[in-house]
Structure formats: structure tokens, C-alpha cells
Design a protein around this motif. Sequence first.
Motif, PDB file in Angstrom:
ATOM      1  N   ARG A  81       0.839  -1.202   0.000  1.00 49.69           N
ATOM      2  CA  ARG A  81       0.000   0.000   0.000  1.00 49.69           C
ATOM      3  C   ARG A  81       0.869   1.244   0.000  1.00 49.69           C
ATOM      4  N   ILE A  82       0.378   2.243  -0.722  1.00 54.34           N
ATOM      5  CA  ILE A  82       0.974   3.570  -0.725  1.00 54.34           C
ATOM      6  C   ILE A  82      -0.193   4.545  -0.787  1.00 54.34           C
ATOM      7  N   LEU A  83      -0.113   5.580   0.021  1.00 51.88           N
ATOM      8  CA  LEU A  83      -1.204   6.542   0.064  1.00 51.88           C
ATOM      9  C   LEU A  83      -0.662   7.921   0.380  1.00 51.88           C
ATOM     10  N   VAL A  84      -1.148   8.885  -0.368  1.00 54.16           N
ATOM     11  CA  VAL A  84      -0.864  10.286  -0.095  1.00 54.16           C
ATOM     12  C   VAL A  84      -2.178  10.906   0.380  1.00 54.16           C
ATOM     13  N   ALA A  85      -2.138  11.578   1.527  1.00 55.01           N
ATOM     14  CA  ALA A  85      -3.333  12.227   2.055  1.00 55.01           C
ATOM     15  C   ALA A  85      -3.861  13.226   1.021  1.00 55.01           C
ATOM     16  N   CYS A 115       3.607  -4.771  -7.595  1.00 52.03           N
ATOM     17  CA  CYS A 115       2.432  -4.206  -6.923  1.00 52.03           C
ATOM     18  C   CYS A 115       1.187  -4.652  -7.667  1.00 52.03           C
ATOM     19  N   GLU A 116       0.037  -4.356  -7.094  1.00 54.69           N
ATOM     20  CA  GLU A 116      -1.227  -4.563  -7.794  1.00 54.69           C
ATOM     21  C   GLU A 116      -2.017  -3.273  -7.758  1.00 54.69           C
ATOM     22  N   ILE A 117      -2.885  -3.129  -8.745  1.00 53.39           N
ATOM     23  CA  ILE A 117      -3.764  -1.966  -8.832  1.00 53.39           C
ATOM     24  C   ILE A 117      -5.160  -2.487  -9.128  1.00 53.39           C
ATOM     25  N   ASN A 118      -6.145  -1.939  -8.449  1.00 56.15           N
ATOM     26  CA  ASN A 118      -7.525  -2.359  -8.692  1.00 56.15           C
ATOM     27  C   ASN A 118      -7.910  -2.120 -10.148  1.00 56.15           C
ATOM     28  N   SER A 119      -8.546  -3.132 -10.736  1.00 50.68           N
ATOM     29  CA  SER A 119      -9.149  -2.930 -12.049  1.00 50.68           C
ATOM     30  C   SER A 119     -10.669  -2.894 -11.929  1.00 50.68           C
ATOM     31  N   ASP A 120     -11.207  -3.442 -10.835  1.00 54.61           N
ATOM     32  CA  ASP A 120     -12.631  -3.343 -10.533  1.00 54.61           C
ATOM     33  C   ASP A 120     -12.788  -3.328  -9.021  1.00 54.61           C
ATOM     34  N   PRO A 121     -13.040  -2.193  -8.401  1.00 55.51           N
ATOM     35  CA  PRO A 121     -13.263  -0.900  -9.062  1.00 55.51           C
ATOM     36  C   PRO A 121     -11.965  -0.352  -9.653  1.00 55.51           C
ATOM     37  N   PRO A 122     -12.070   0.353 -10.773  1.00 56.86           N
ATOM     38  CA  PRO A 122     -10.870   0.832 -11.465  1.00 56.86           C
ATOM     39  C   PRO A 122     -10.150   1.955 -10.725  1.00 56.86           C
ATOM     40  N   ASN A 123      -8.852   2.068 -11.003  1.00 59.93           N
ATOM     41  CA  ASN A 123      -8.041   3.122 -10.405  1.00 59.93           C
ATOM     42  C   ASN A 123      -7.112   3.674 -11.499  1.00 59.93           C
ATOM     43  N   PRO A 124      -7.677   4.424 -12.457  1.00 58.92           N
ATOM     44  CA  PRO A 124      -6.877   4.899 -13.595  1.00 58.92           C
ATOM     45  C   PRO A 124      -5.754   5.858 -13.200  1.00 58.92           C
ATOM     46  N   VAL A 125      -5.913   6.604 -12.130  1.00 58.92           N
ATOM     47  CA  VAL A 125      -4.853   7.512 -11.692  1.00 58.92           C
ATOM     48  C   VAL A 125      -3.632   6.707 -11.255  1.00 58.92           C
ATOM     49  N   SER A 126      -3.851   5.653 -10.490  1.00 59.96           N
ATOM     50  CA  SER A 126      -2.747   4.810 -10.047  1.00 59.96           C
ATOM     51  C   SER A 126      -2.103   4.091 -11.233  1.00 59.96           C
ATOM     52  N   GLU A 127      -2.916   3.619 -12.169  1.00 57.30           N
ATOM     53  CA  GLU A 127      -2.353   2.952 -13.349  1.00 57.30           C
ATOM     54  C   GLU A 127      -1.441   3.896 -14.124  1.00 57.30           C
ATOM     55  N   ALA A 128      -1.879   5.129 -14.336  1.00 57.74           N
ATOM     56  CA  ALA A 128      -1.068   6.107 -15.080  1.00 57.74           C
ATOM     57  C   ALA A 128       0.219   6.433 -14.316  1.00 57.74           C
ATOM     58  N   PHE A 129       0.108   6.589 -13.002  1.00 54.59           N
ATOM     59  CA  PHE A 129       1.277   6.898 -12.184  1.00 54.59           C
ATOM     60  C   PHE A 129       2.305   5.768 -12.267  1.00 54.59           C
ATOM     61  N   LYS A 148     -13.477  -8.203  -6.042  1.00 56.93           N
ATOM     62  CA  LYS A 148     -12.447  -7.258  -6.449  1.00 56.93           C
ATOM     63  C   LYS A 148     -11.606  -7.889  -7.557  1.00 56.93           C
ATOM     64  N   ALA A 149     -11.289  -7.090  -8.569  1.00 52.01           N
ATOM     65  CA  ALA A 149     -10.392  -7.533  -9.632  1.00 52.01           C
ATOM     66  C   ALA A 149      -9.159  -6.637  -9.594  1.00 52.01           C
ATOM     67  N   VAL A 150      -7.998  -7.243  -9.821  1.00 46.85           N
ATOM     68  CA  VAL A 150      -6.734  -6.504  -9.770  1.00 46.85           C
ATOM     69  C   VAL A 150      -5.885  -6.831 -10.986  1.00 46.85           C
ATOM     70  N   ARG A 151      -4.979  -5.903 -11.267  1.00 41.52           N
ATOM     71  CA  ARG A 151      -3.947  -6.105 -12.286  1.00 41.52           C
ATOM     72  C   ARG A 151      -2.618  -6.075 -11.566  1.00 41.52           C
ATOM     73  N   TYR A 152      -1.721  -6.984 -11.935  1.00 47.38           N
ATOM     74  CA  TYR A 152      -0.411  -7.077 -11.314  1.00 47.38           C
ATOM     75  C   TYR A 152       0.634  -6.418 -12.198  1.00 47.38           C
ATOM     76  N   TYR A 153       1.571  -5.724 -11.541  1.00 45.09           N
ATOM     77  CA  TYR A 153       2.602  -4.967 -12.231  1.00 45.09           C
ATOM     78  C   TYR A 153       3.979  -5.273 -11.630  1.00 45.09           C
ATOM     79  N   ALA A 154       5.008  -5.138 -12.466  1.00 46.17           N
ATOM     80  CA  ALA A 154       6.388  -5.306 -12.015  1.00 46.17           C
ATOM     81  C   ALA A 154       7.253  -4.263 -12.692  1.00 46.17           C
TER      82      ALA A 154
END
Length: 157
Positions: A81-85, A115-129, A148-154
Motif C-alpha cells: 500500500r501507498i497513500l498520499v493524504a 504491486c497490484e492496482i484495482n481494475s474493478d473498481p478501477p483506479n486509472p490515476v494509479s495505473e497512469a502513475f 475485487k479484480a486486480v492487475r499485477y505490475y512489475a
Amino acid sequence: MIVPIRSEDEPAVLALNNRHAEELSWLEPGELSHLVAQAFHAPRIGDLEAFLIAFDQNADYDSPNFLWFKARYPRFVYVDRILVAPEARGRGHARSLYDDLFDRAKRAGHDVIVCEINSDPPNPVSEAFHAALGFSHVGDAVIHGGKKAVRYYARSI
């Protein structure tokens, strides 16, 4: 300034995490303490403008996402997890936390961050970042009984 999450920071980290539970997943106090204790790296910025929790392959962690990577990569650092207030967004904190993690992981002999990023519900901001940081899509999964559906990244470092 990037500094480790201390036990006295945990109530604020927990509150911020749980305000964003849809993106990150809900945590109870004991769970957060366990995560921080198991972490390869668990830094924060400022009083709590941002935080990151990451594990290496040896962590005692039963997240389905972590286990997906563990089954496929012999050695890795997993960003749980990573989060910016919200009030601190746009200041480069997420990039700073990742740059710090890349440096620490490389010094420890790792060559891949995952890492993983949600694909459902989508998180397009995180994907672009993450795409801008050089992460590539390596897999997909549906977890938590189809909720929940996720996409995995490396990313190689």
C-alpha cells in the motif's frame, strides 16, 4: 522528510488507511502493527502526508496479491500500500516514496518491485502513475470471492 513509521504513528496511519479502504483494504489496529513489523520498508512523510508499506518475499503475509507474486518470483519487493493524504497530493510524495524504495531495494540486492492496482473498481490515476514509473502489466486476478479484480505490475530496478 522520509522517516520510518513508528508505533506512535500507527493510529494516524490506520485512520488514513481506513478512510481509503476501498482502494487499499480495511485494517484493524493489530493488522497494521503486524504489517509494519513484517515490512521490508514502511516509511512516512511528514506528520502523515503519505506512507508506504512494502514487503520482501520472506514476509509472513497471507494477502492473495502477495501470494500471487510469491508463487511467481523467487525474490521481489511487493508494495502492499501507498497513500498520499488528499490535502498533500501534487507535492511529489508518492514519487519520493517510490524513489526511496527503489534505492533501498537495490542496495538490498533486489532487482524487481511489484504491486497490484484495482481494475474493478478501477483506479486509472494509479495505473497512469505506475506506468510513468516504468511498471509493466504482468497478470490479473479476481479476489475476495469475486468482489475485487486486480492487475499485477512489475518494474525492474
